[in-house]
Design a protein around this motif. Structure first.
Motif, mmCIF file in Angstrom:
data_model
loop_
_atom_site.group_PDB
_atom_site.id
_atom_site.type_symbol
_atom_site.label_atom_id
_atom_site.label_comp_id
_atom_site.label_asym_id
_atom_site.label_seq_id
_atom_site.Cartn_x
_atom_site.Cartn_y
_atom_site.Cartn_z
ATOM 1 N N ARG A 1 0.840 -1.204 0.000
ATOM 2 C CA ARG A 1 0.000 0.000 0.000
ATOM 3 C C ARG A 1 0.866 1.241 0.000
ATOM 4 N N ASP B 1 -7.011 -13.749 0.690
ATOM 5 C CA ASP B 1 -8.035 -13.002 1.453
ATOM 6 C C ASP B 1 -8.966 -12.229 0.527
ATOM 7 N N GLU B 2 -10.221 -12.086 0.992
ATOM 8 C CA GLU B 2 -11.198 -11.154 0.409
ATOM 9 C C GLU B 2 -11.400 -11.329 -1.085
ATOM 10 N N TYR C 1 -3.950 -6.661 14.981
ATOM 11 C CA TYR C 1 -3.751 -5.785 13.822
ATOM 12 C C TYR C 1 -3.255 -4.437 14.338
ATOM 13 N N ASP D 1 -2.311 -1.944 12.732
ATOM 14 C CA ASP D 1 -2.705 -0.762 11.938
ATOM 15 C C ASP D 1 -4.036 -0.213 12.461
ATOM 16 N N TRP E 1 -11.658 -0.477 11.332
ATOM 17 C CA TRP E 1 -12.750 -1.377 10.908
ATOM 18 C C TRP E 1 -12.909 -2.537 11.894
ATOM 19 N N GLU F 1 -2.140 1.243 4.588
ATOM 20 C CA GLU F 1 -2.959 2.222 3.846
ATOM 21 C C GLU F 1 -2.689 3.642 4.347
#
Ligand SMILES: CC1=[NH+][C@H]2[C@@H](O1)O[C@H](CO)[C@@H](O)[C@@H]2O
Length: 503
Positions: free
Chosen positions: A156, A307-308, A390, A392, A405, A441
């Protein structure tokens, strides 16, 4: 000496006794004595010398240990089977410091503990006034889990070789032994691949926010791997797939099902990209990429993401992963994926690992279908619960960087969880270890990463290393407080969280 406070070490050693009246003070006559010619031991001695010579101003010559050698810090390999492959025994007495371990890795971890027994100013790069006194202790120590990881998302936002090395300096202080590099994503491809050159030159030419991005040449990646090895850290490269692939899809039109390359992407949404599962070129691509990466990576794992995959139908996702795993194995590596890979026919341990990133309470075991599916397939878990590990995630609503999130993650919240009680039906034997990801990010340089990683990363390192019994936030936070002055001397941009009464 009776007034000497109990040393505050992170991660907490398995056993530590203080021995009043047996402190040892380094002087200009003190030597570093090595008990064998092993290159590994010499490497640890060089590390210790590199740490303590500048700050003490003492010569600290490295000599061969022998009967006549005293007033020394001695490093020696010894058959101490209870300590496993990473443990050590450290004894400090008036006569000197004795560090013994079955492996050089154990000696390195013992040096990290010795480091914390010395004053914070031992971290300085210029000569400081003494005294350089180490309290009398008898420590025997070894890790609970073999996988104690940190992940840095260099996709990112790109991080230079020097920034990666600085992060290795920092995480290795806490006996972290894996650095997972998230090398590719929608916003950037960060490792040169000779057979697909546009991945780096074009796919690596930007980043979140539209900056210049960047990438590691294979020589630079090898330099990071070498530096990590000197710190007894294994590099785990991740090429995320089948989603999080826009940078690769933008670089080569043929990789796209419609033959059209999408534009480079500098936003922060996820799940919109997918490789073309039905094209053969897709598997040639991964065979080439993983083949080149495997040759540059001495560690036995390659992370394939997974992932995702919101734009890949589940049947295609399973088909893709079932074709990808043999490619990883063909290049002599084992596969790791984010926990969604448990939906595919992944083979069992000791090969494949699933990295769980679920949002979990952390204190009451939850039903997690992906975790139990992995375990049923004999796949061990690496635990990275997003609302605890996490880094971040913002500390609170005032944090200048980070996401939320998965909720806000205070220092306490990052410490108050245990891998063995995250999931119903998953026991300690199913767990390979822990890992603290930092997604970038919102993080553009290593100082911003440090703000998020410190003071929370040492607590996750402790969860990975120290015995589960007796671990408590109230006790831990007083030990963590002693780390602050060390980070100040090192120039680490840590968040002075009000949760801690810093030294
Ligand atoms: C495994 C995983 N996939 C997502 C998720 O974690 O959240 C991260 C941000 O916290 C994000 O960057 C990442 O792409």
């Amino acid at each position: 000496d009776s007034a000497t406070p109990v040393p505050r070490i992170v991660p907490a050693p398995v056993s530590m006794n203080t021995v009043p009246g047996q402190s040892f003070t380094l002087t200009r006559h003190t030597k570093i004595a090595v008990g064998s010619r092993s290159a590994g031991v010499a490497g640890v001695a060089a590390f210790l010398a590199g740490l303590a010579r500048p700050s003490t101003g003492y010569p600290l010559p490295v000599v061969r240990a022998g009967a006549g050698v005293h007033d020394a810090i001695s490093l020696r390999l010894a058959a101490l089977p209870r300590l496993g492959t990473e443990g050590y025994r450290l004894t400090v007495s008036r006569g000197g410091v004795r560090l013994e371990a079955p492996t050089a890795a154990g000696l390195f971890h013992g040096v990290q503990t010795l480091r914390q027994l010395l004053p914070a100013k031992v971290e300085s790069h210029s000569a400081q006034r003494g005294p350089w006194t180490v309290p009398g202790v008898a420590i025997s120590d070894y890790p609970r889990f073999s996988w104690r990881g940190a992940m840095l998302d260099v996709a990112r936002h790109f991080f230079t070789v020097d920034e990666a090395k600085r992060y290795i300096d920092e995480i290795s202080m806490y006996k972290i032994n894996v650095l997972h590099l998230h090398l590719s994503d929608d916003q950037g491809w960060r490792i040169a691949i000779k057979s697909w050159p546009r991945l780096a030159t074009y796919g690596g030419s930007t980043e979140v926010g539209g900056g210049a991005g960047g990438y590691y040449t294979q020589k630079q990646y090898t330099d990071i791997v070498r530096y990590a090895t000197q710190h007894f850290i294994t590099i785990v490269p991740e090429i995320d797939s089948p989603s999080h692939t826009n940078a690769a899809l933008a670089s080569y039109a043929d990789l796209n099902c419609d033959g059209k390359a999408p534009p480079l992407y500098t936003g922060t949404s996820v799940g919109f990209s997918s490789v073309c599962v039905d094209k053969d070129i897709t598997y040639k691509f991964f065979d080439d990429v993983i083949g080149e990466l495997a040759k540059l990576t001495p560690g036995s794992y390659v992370h394939v993401g997974g992932d995702e995959a919101h734009s890949t139908p589940l049947t295609d996702y399973v088909k893709f992963l079932d074709r990808l795993q043999p490619i990883v194995h063909a290049h002599g590596k084992n596969m790791i994926g984010w926990n969604e890979i448990a939906q595919a026919d992944v083979q069992g341990s000791p090969a494949t690992l699933a990295q769980n990133w679920s949002v979990l309470d952390g204190n009451t075991p939850a039903d997690d279908p992906l975790a139990t599916a992995a375990v049923q397939k004999g796949v061990q878990l690496i635990t990275s619960p997003a609302n605890h590990a996490y880094l971040d995630m913002q500390y609170d609503a005032n944090s200048p960087y980070g996401l939320h999130w998965a909720g806000y993650v205070s220092v306490q919240k990052s410490y108050q969880w245990d891998p063995a009680t995250l999931f119903n039906g998953v026991t300690e034997q199913n767990i390979r270890g822990v890992e603290a990801p930092i997604w970038s990010e919102t993080l553009t340089n290593i100082h911003e990463v440090e703000y998020m990683a410190f003071p929370r990363l040492p607590g996750i390192a402790e969860i990975g290393w120290s015995p589960r019994a007796g671990r408590s936030w109230d006790e831990y936070r007083t030990r963590l407080a002693a780390q602050g002055p060390r980070w100040t001397v090192m120039g680490i941009n840590f968040y002075r969280s009000p949760e801690i009464s810093w030294d």
